[in-house]
Design a protein around this motif. Structure first.
Motif, PDB file in Angstrom:
ATOM      1  N   PHE A  51      50.460  32.333  33.346  1.00  0.00           N
ATOM      2  CA  PHE A  51      49.302  32.922  34.014  1.00  0.00           C
ATOM      3  C   PHE A  51      49.646  34.257  34.667  1.00  0.00           C
ATOM      4  CE2 PHE A  51      47.788  28.504  34.067  1.00  0.00           C
ATOM      5  CZ  PHE A  51      46.447  28.672  33.762  1.00  0.00           C
ATOM      6  N   SER A  52      48.649  35.138  34.734  1.00  0.00           N
ATOM      7  CA  SER A  52      48.664  36.256  35.667  1.00  0.00           C
ATOM      8  C   SER A  52      48.350  35.626  37.020  1.00  0.00           C
ATOM      9  CB  SER A  52      47.554  37.257  35.322  1.00  0.00           C
ATOM     10  OG  SER A  52      47.717  37.738  34.017  1.00  0.00           O
ATOM     11  N   PRO A  53      48.350  36.395  38.117  1.00  0.00           N
ATOM     12  CA  PRO A  53      47.839  35.787  39.350  1.00  0.00           C
ATOM     13  C   PRO A  53      46.421  35.271  39.076  1.00  0.00           C
ATOM     14  CG  PRO A  53      48.899  37.876  39.829  1.00  0.00           C
ATOM     15  CD  PRO A  53      48.835  37.748  38.335  1.00  0.00           C
ATOM     16  N   TYR A  54      46.211  33.976  39.238  1.00  0.00           N
ATOM     17  CA  TYR A  54      44.964  33.382  38.780  1.00  0.00           C
ATOM     18  C   TYR A  54      44.644  32.102  39.532  1.00  0.00           C
ATOM     19  CZ  TYR A  54      41.271  32.210  35.453  1.00  0.00           C
ATOM     20  OH  TYR A  54      40.056  31.933  34.886  1.00  0.00           O
ATOM     21  N   THR A  55      43.336  31.902  39.759  1.00  0.00           N
ATOM     22  CA  THR A  55      42.860  30.642  40.326  1.00  0.00           C
ATOM     23  C   THR A  55      41.864  30.027  39.361  1.00  0.00           C
ATOM     24  OG1 THR A  55      43.154  31.393  42.610  1.00  0.00           O
ATOM     25  CG2 THR A  55      41.650  29.550  42.264  1.00  0.00           C
ATOM     26  N   ALA A  56      42.159  28.817  38.903  1.00  0.00           N
ATOM     27  CA  ALA A  56      41.231  28.058  38.065  1.00  0.00           C
ATOM     28  C   ALA A  56      40.234  27.389  39.002  1.00  0.00           C
ATOM     29  CB  ALA A  56      41.987  27.019  37.246  1.00  0.00           C
ATOM     30  N   LYS A  57      38.952  27.462  38.654  1.00  0.00           N
ATOM     31  CA  LYS A  57      37.893  26.957  39.514  1.00  0.00           C
ATOM     32  C   LYS A  57      37.352  25.622  39.006  1.00  0.00           C
ATOM     33  CE  LYS A  57      36.426  29.258  42.427  1.00  0.00           C
ATOM     34  NZ  LYS A  57      36.806  29.256  43.833  1.00  0.00           N
ATOM     35  N   ALA A  58      37.036  24.728  39.930  1.00  0.00           N
ATOM     36  CA  ALA A  58      36.439  23.436  39.568  1.00  0.00           C
ATOM     37  C   ALA A  58      35.183  23.672  38.738  1.00  0.00           C
ATOM     38  CB  ALA A  58      36.109  22.641  40.826  1.00  0.00           C
ATOM     39  N   GLY A  59      35.073  22.970  37.623  1.00  0.00           N
ATOM     40  CA  GLY A  59      33.930  23.109  36.734  1.00  0.00           C
ATOM     41  C   GLY A  59      34.150  24.109  35.612  1.00  0.00           C
ATOM     42  N   GLN A  60      35.237  24.873  35.672  1.00  0.00           N
ATOM     43  CA  GLN A  60      35.531  25.876  34.654  1.00  0.00           C
ATOM     44  C   GLN A  60      35.977  25.200  33.365  1.00  0.00           C
ATOM     45  OE1 GLN A  60      38.520  28.644  36.005  1.00  0.00           O
ATOM     46  NE2 GLN A  60      38.685  29.650  34.028  1.00  0.00           N
ATOM     47  N   TRP A  61      35.499  25.709  32.224  1.00  0.00           N
ATOM     48  CA  TRP A  61      35.888  25.196  30.920  1.00  0.00           C
ATOM     49  C   TRP A  61      37.165  25.868  30.453  1.00  0.00           C
ATOM     50  CZ3 TRP A  61      33.259  21.078  29.584  1.00  0.00           C
ATOM     51  CH2 TRP A  61      31.906  20.962  29.914  1.00  0.00           C
TER      52      TRP A  61
END
Length: 196
Positions: free
Chosen positions: A106-116
């Motif tokens: 990953f790059s600096p990244y936040t995966a969000k709840a509900g994201q596909w």
């Protein structure tokens, strides 16, 4: 062979459905019900396209009609959600099963709840959804909670599509239909169900 569905016009509506394999066990002589989460849950998507002029719908009609025995591939829209730049995420470590997934790249990244997101395993895509927000630390994301559980154990360095997730599956039902009205517009809707 996988048939890539046209990119334009984009669907005007998609209804995701989780086809759950969970089991509710009811005691024969009363008592509380136990729910068991089982392997094999998958996604199905009801897709509705906007009304199109016949000439604009021809590519869609041809692709859908060609999917008699083949799977189709559709970009999953996430309206209003900017996926940002996740980098080049990969599965981090072989032998993973269950509802947690270790990733890196990953790059600096936040995966969000509900994201596909989709995993590409053996040339086939599997759609999953992030279950809770998680931020990558130093390019790695350990223990990302996902839904449904992994249906197959991904190999180390399996490609993970966060920037543009895709669903791959069969068109449900035995017939492909569309409407053409007096205004010469075409209405198309269909359902894609993951094969596994």
């Amino acid at each position: 062979m996988v048939i890539a569905l046209p990119l334009s016009p984009a669907p005007r509506g998609i209804t995701p459905r989780l086809l759950s394999k969970r089991l509710d066990q009811e005691p024969t002589f009363g008592g509380s019900v136990s729910r068991v989460r089982r392997l094999g849950s998958k996604w199905s998507f009801d897709v509705e396209l906007p009304p199109m002029m016949y000439v604009d719908a021809m590519a869609w009609v041809a692709a859908l009609s060609s999917a008699e025995a083949d799977t189709v591939l559709l970009n999953l829209p996430q309206p209003g959600f900017a996926t940002g730049n996740p980098g080049n995420p990969l599965v981090n470590g072989a032998g993973q099963l269950g509802s947690l997934l270790n990733l890196d790249g990953f790059s600096p990244y936040t995966a969000k709840a509900g994201q596909w997101f989709s995993l590409i395993m053996g040339g086939r895509r599997y759609v999953h959804q992030v279950a809770e927000d998680k931020t990558a630390a130093s390019g790695a994301m350990a223990g990302l909670k996902i839904n449904p559980m992994l249906r197959r154990s991904p190999a180390d360095n399996t490609v993970v599509e966060f920037a543009q997730p895709k669903v791959e599956g069969f068109l449900s039902g035995r017939e492909t239909t569309w409407t053409v009205d007096v205004a010469r517009t075409v209405g198309l809707s269909f359902t894609i169900t993951e094969r596994e």
